[in-house]
Design a protein around this motif. Structure first.
Motif, short mmCIF file in Angstrom:
data_model
loop_
_atom_site.label_atom_id
_atom_site.label_comp_id
_atom_site.label_asym_id
_atom_site.label_seq_id
_atom_site.Cartn_x
_atom_site.Cartn_y
_atom_site.Cartn_z
N MET A 1 5.17 -25.30 29.61
CA MET A 1 5.73 -23.86 29.11
C MET A 1 5.75 -23.85 27.60
O MET A 1 5.30 -22.66 27.11
CB MET A 1 7.50 -24.15 29.44
CG MET A 1 8.27 -22.90 28.87
SD MET A 1 9.95 -23.44 28.92
CE MET A 1 10.19 -24.40 27.52
N LEU B 54 2.37 -22.36 26.62
CA LEU B 54 2.07 -20.88 27.08
C LEU B 54 2.73 -20.17 25.90
O LEU B 54 1.97 -19.17 25.39
CB LEU B 54 2.76 -20.83 28.20
CG LEU B 54 2.10 -21.35 29.60
CD1 LEU B 54 3.03 -21.13 30.98
CD2 LEU B 54 0.69 -20.41 29.88
N LEU B 55 3.80 -20.74 25.48
CA LEU B 55 4.65 -19.87 24.14
C LEU B 55 3.82 -19.84 22.89
O LEU B 55 3.85 -18.99 22.23
CB LEU B 55 5.94 -20.40 24.35
CG LEU B 55 7.10 -19.87 25.79
CD1 LEU B 55 8.05 -20.65 25.48
CD2 LEU B 55 7.04 -18.31 25.43
N GLY C 199 5.89 -17.58 30.04
CA GLY C 199 6.39 -18.73 29.19
C GLY C 199 7.73 -18.21 29.01
O GLY C 199 8.76 -19.44 29.21
#
Length: 230
Positions: free
Chosen positions: A214, A217-218, A15
Motif C-alpha cells: 500500500m 503504491l502511494l 493505495g
C-alpha cells in the motif's frame, strides 16, 4: 476520447482504497465487535449490543465502507497490472470480488442481530434467553463466514503477488511479500476449520506485506510513467 486510466492514477486509487481499509477494518473488527461480544455469554453479548446499538451500527457501516473500498481496489489493481497479463489480472480481480461477496453475505448476520435488538412482535414468542442465543449465534456465524472468505482473500494475494513478480515496474520484493501474506491468510484461516490446535500467530506478521505494498503504491506507484512498461 480519453485514454484508459494511467498506471499512476490506478496506483493512487488502489493505495487510497487500501489506506481507507487500514482505518475501517481495525476499528470495526478488532475494537468495536470484540468489545461488545462475550463469546461465552449470550445474555451479556445481547445486553452489550442493545445498550450500545449506535456503536454496533457504526461497525456495520464501517464494514460497508470496507466492502466498497474492496471493490474499488479490485478494479484499480486490475488496471494497474493489466499490462502484465490481462487474463490473469482479471482472474485475480475476480478472486477479490468473490471474497468481497462472501464478506457481504457474512455481514447480513450482523443486520439480523440488529433486527433482533429491535424487539419486533414476531420475536415475542421467544424468551429473552432464546433471543440472546440467536444474537450470539449470528455473531459467531458472521465471524466464521468472514474467516472462510479470508481464505479466498489469501488466494487472491498469492495471485496478486505472482502478477507483481512479473511486473517490471514494481520491485520483486513486493510480489514476494504479497505471496507470503497470502499464505499467511490461507493457513491462518484454514486453521479455524481444519487445524484448530495449530499455532498461526505468525500470520499477524505476514499480513504486513499488504501494508508495505500500500505504501509503495502511494509513494512510488503514484510516480510511474507509462513509458516504463513500453
Amino acid at each position: 476520447m480519453n485514454k484508459d486510466i494511467s498506471l499512476s492514477k490506478a496506483a493512487i486509487i488502489a493505495g487510497i482504497g487500501l489506506l481507507i481499509m487500514t482505518l475501517t477494518v481495525p476499528f470495526a473488527e478488532f475494537k468495536i465487535i470484540p468489545d461488545l461480544v462475550s463469546p461465552d455469554s449470550a445474555s451479556e453479548t445481547a445486553a452489550n449490543i442493545t445498550n450500545n446499538i449506535f456503536i454496533f451500527n457504526l461497525a456495520i457501516f464501517l464494514i460497508f465502507i470496507t466492502i466498497v473500498a474492496d471493490i474499488i481496489v479490485a478494479w484499480a489493481l486490475y488496471v494497474f497490472l493489466k499490462p502484465v497479463n490481462k487474463s490473469i489480472s482479471l482472474l485475480t480481480a475476480w478472486f477479490r470480488l468473490l471474497y468481497t461477496g462472501v464478506y457481504l453475505v457474512a455481514v447480513t448476520n450482523l443486520i439480523k442481530v440488529f433486527t433482533l435488538t429491535k424487539g419486533e412482535s414476531y420475536f415475542l414468542i421467544n424468551s429473552p434467553e432464546e433471543i440472546s442465543e440467536f444474537v450470539l449465534f449470528y455473531i459467531k456465524s458472521y465471524k466464521y463466514e468472514w474467516f472462510f472468505g479470508l481464505v479466498l482473500f489469501g488466494l487472491y494475494l498469492i495471485l496478486l503477488g505472482f502478477l507483481v513478480l512479473k511486473a517490471r515496474y514494481v520491485p520483486n520484493i513486493m510480489g514476494w511479500l504479497l505471496i507470503i501474506a497470502g499464505l499467511g491468510y490461507v493457513i491462518g484461516h484454514l486453521k479455524v476449520f481444519l487445524f484448530p490446535e495449530l499455532n498461526t500467530s505468525f500470520s499477524m506478521y505476514t499480513a504486513m506485506g499488504e501494508l508495505v505494498f500500500m505504501l509503495w503504491l502511494l509513494i512510488k506507484g503514484s510516480r510511474l510513467k507509462e513509458l516504463q512498461i513500453d
